[in-house]
Motif scaffolding. Sequence first.
Motif, short mmCIF file in Angstrom:
data_model
loop_
_atom_site.label_atom_id
_atom_site.label_comp_id
_atom_site.label_asym_id
_atom_site.label_seq_id
_atom_site.Cartn_x
_atom_site.Cartn_y
_atom_site.Cartn_z
N ALA A 1 0.80 -1.32 0.06
CA ALA A 1 -0.07 -0.19 0.05
C ALA A 1 0.97 1.18 0.17
N PHE A 2 1.82 1.29 0.71
CA PHE A 2 2.86 2.21 0.86
C PHE A 2 3.39 2.62 -0.67
N ALA A 3 4.03 1.42 -1.23
CA ALA A 3 4.46 1.83 -2.63
C ALA A 3 3.48 2.06 -3.49
N TYR A 4 2.33 1.80 -3.32
CA TYR A 4 1.20 2.32 -4.18
C TYR A 4 0.82 3.70 -4.14
N VAL A 5 1.13 4.09 -3.04
CA VAL A 5 0.92 5.75 -2.69
C VAL A 5 2.05 6.29 -3.43
N LEU A 6 3.34 5.87 -3.13
CA LEU A 6 4.56 6.56 -3.82
C LEU A 6 4.53 6.56 -5.29
N VAL A 7 3.86 5.23 -5.80
CA VAL A 7 3.93 5.30 -7.53
C VAL A 7 2.89 6.50 -7.67
N PHE A 8 1.86 6.69 -7.12
CA PHE A 8 0.71 7.56 -7.53
C PHE A 8 1.30 9.16 -7.16
N LEU A 9 2.40 9.08 -6.33
CA LEU A 9 2.89 10.43 -6.18
C LEU A 9 3.79 10.63 -7.13
N SER A 10 4.48 9.60 -7.79
CA SER A 10 5.57 9.80 -8.60
C SER A 10 4.89 10.17 -9.97
N VAL A 11 3.59 9.55 -10.28
CA VAL A 11 2.98 9.74 -11.53
C VAL A 11 2.49 11.12 -11.46
N MET A 12 2.17 11.65 -10.47
CA MET A 12 1.47 13.22 -10.33
C MET A 12 2.68 14.11 -10.49
N ALA A 13 3.90 13.77 -9.69
CA ALA A 13 4.94 14.65 -9.86
C ALA A 13 5.68 14.66 -11.26
N SER A 14 5.46 13.57 -11.88
CA SER A 14 6.44 13.35 -13.20
C SER A 14 5.59 13.82 -14.42
N ALA A 15 4.19 13.93 -14.13
CA ALA A 15 3.38 14.34 -15.20
C ALA A 15 3.71 15.51 -16.17
N GLY A 16 4.00 16.51 -15.41
CA GLY A 16 4.49 18.05 -16.13
C GLY A 16 5.71 17.78 -16.59
N SER A 17 6.60 16.89 -16.75
CA SER A 17 8.06 16.94 -16.95
C SER A 17 7.87 17.11 -18.52
N ILE A 18 7.38 15.97 -19.12
CA ILE A 18 7.38 16.17 -20.89
C ILE A 18 6.61 17.45 -21.41
N PRO A 19 5.49 17.53 -21.05
CA PRO A 19 4.92 18.89 -21.58
C PRO A 19 5.65 20.20 -21.14
N GLY A 20 6.27 20.03 -19.95
CA GLY A 20 7.37 21.13 -19.51
C GLY A 20 8.46 21.54 -20.47
N MET A 21 8.88 20.15 -21.04
CA MET A 21 9.98 20.17 -21.95
C MET A 21 9.65 20.67 -23.36
N LEU A 22 8.23 20.62 -23.54
CA LEU A 22 7.74 21.09 -24.73
C LEU A 22 7.22 22.47 -25.13
N VAL A 23 7.17 23.11 -23.97
CA VAL A 23 6.63 24.44 -24.17
C VAL A 23 7.25 25.31 -24.90
N LYS A 24 6.55 26.46 -25.42
CA LYS A 24 7.21 27.23 -26.41
C LYS A 24 8.37 27.83 -25.92
N GLY A 25 9.48 27.94 -26.55
CA GLY A 25 10.75 28.60 -26.09
C GLY A 25 11.64 27.53 -25.76
N ARG A 26 11.07 26.54 -25.09
CA ARG A 26 11.95 25.28 -24.44
C ARG A 26 12.03 24.19 -25.54
N ALA A 27 10.97 24.01 -26.20
CA ALA A 27 10.84 22.99 -27.42
C ALA A 27 11.86 23.34 -28.29
N GLU A 28 12.25 24.54 -28.79
CA GLU A 28 13.16 24.83 -29.58
C GLU A 28 14.48 24.54 -29.15
N TYR A 29 14.74 24.60 -27.97
CA TYR A 29 15.87 24.32 -27.32
C TYR A 29 16.22 22.63 -27.50
N TYR A 30 15.53 21.94 -27.09
CA TYR A 30 15.54 20.43 -26.98
C TYR A 30 15.61 19.70 -28.49
#
Lengths: 295, 261
Positions: free
Chosen positions: B66-95
């Motif tokens: 159950a503890f690991a389940y909570v951690l995985v849930f947190l990880s999904v929420m915490a990491s969800a913005g990483s890829i869209p964040g990489m592709l925002v205007k101005g940053r996508a051009e860099y990558y």
Amino acid sequence: MRKGDIVALDGVSLSVTEGEIFALLGPNGAGKTTLLRAVLGITSITSGSATVRGIPPSDSRSRVGVGYLPENHRFPGHLTGLGLLELTGRMHRLDRSQLDQRSEELLELTGMSRWSDMKLRKYSKGMLQRIGLAQALMPDPDLLFLDEPTDGVDPVGRADIRQVMTRVREEGKTIVLNSHLLSEVETVADRVAILSRGRLMKVATVEELTSRASQYEIEAEFGNTLITVPDEVGKLVALSSRRLVVELVDPIRINDLIDNIRMKRIAIRTVKPLKVTLEQSFLEAVAGDNEEASQ
Amino acid sequence: MRGILIDTLVELLDRRVVWVYAVVTVIAIFVIVATSSANLQIQGEEIDLSNMNDQLGNPLMMGVNAFAYVLVFLSVMASAGSIPGMLVKGRAEYYLSQPLPRTSLIMRKLLSLWLVYSGLVVSCVAVIWVVAGIVLGLFGHGLLWLLLIHILSLAIWLCVTACAGVVAGSAAMSMMAAFVVWVFQRILVFHEEIAAFADSKPIEYTVTGLYHLFPKTGQMYDLVETLVSGRPADWMPLYSSLLLATVLLSVTCRIFEHKSY
């Protein structure tokens, strides 16, 4: 090339020669940034083609040895200046010693050594431009795309960036520059392309754009002396007590005109081809397109 | 790979997400300590925790699961913005102006996210495992099964958020997609009951089809307990979820390869 219903670039055909600074000029929305993004494979080309050293932009090898400073960039704020350079270097497959050496050199070159450990989110606009230029130079590029490199930079910083561009060109590298600052382009660029509403209006050297080959300016003590220009020589454009502007039929006929003035015992101070600023030349090119659009 | 991995790690540290994991872990430790000092009774009979492995299967495993389940849930929420964040205007051009094929870029980012967040989950679970072992005197087996299943589950969720992130280009949409898929997969576990209740063939086919289509991470966590207790395991939830993740990953790469920024 289209963006939705808008044709972003229409029939633009140009090539950049190795070792030159090639500038793109145009009003807002002319398609300058879109052109750079298309060449770099960031934006897809809907029709036509582009190549970088013979490789299409869809192939990532076209970006090997290519540096790019985007306009309105938002580099990852969690990185430090040094971190950004290292990330760029790693993506260009530089090894540890190259990373260290290039980072140190470029931080020094762009005057960012003091702030290399500061997070990018704390940088001012000018500092971001400097570190952005450093990251573009990180792979030691043969080809450098700079989109508004001096945007938000103070006059000293602008001079520094111009100096860097000149230095890069002296190393035989190619720069494609997109800038609104015409004086800056006039100072550093070899050739200029003028774009308007997605179309290529003119491609010429800065010299060609700023000189009026058939017009000459003569400074002399004309006083009230009547000066006439025979039709076979050219026609008078402007005349004052100290200055005469003439449009010649052939540049060689300037000698006839000088002889004519000397015969009237007028002291000539200077004779020079008439120059216009790049801004004037640019405005003329764009005005032509605007007139066409309004008809 | 190293550049993007370091970038992802630095981003994680910079966002101070690690502190959330630390707080959750500390809370879990308090729960363990509180449990150790409590007198547990079942039907009025006081029980000895050290004998719980024999009486109730493996309660430690259930708790850590159950503890690991909570951690995985947190990880999904915490990491969800990483890829869209990489592709925002101005940053996508860099990558995107780097000499990397787009598929390679997105795969490197996904792999980095998976490694970094898996590292966090594994570290926290390991701490809890050791603390629970020392405090409660319970050293159950099956930690490796538990970690393997949860890390695979994290990979599946990352594929869901990456796909939503690339398609919608927004961190919020990415999180919402993960949440919607999570809710539906929990509901679809009861597909047989829903079909029986509706008493309609089209509904039965629809819910059964959706059940097989959606990831089944909830059932994957049940799989951990089955594996640890030594009962025969049904691997279908794992296989079908991994299949979906592979399909989503292919779609994500395909879209990303052709998308204009």
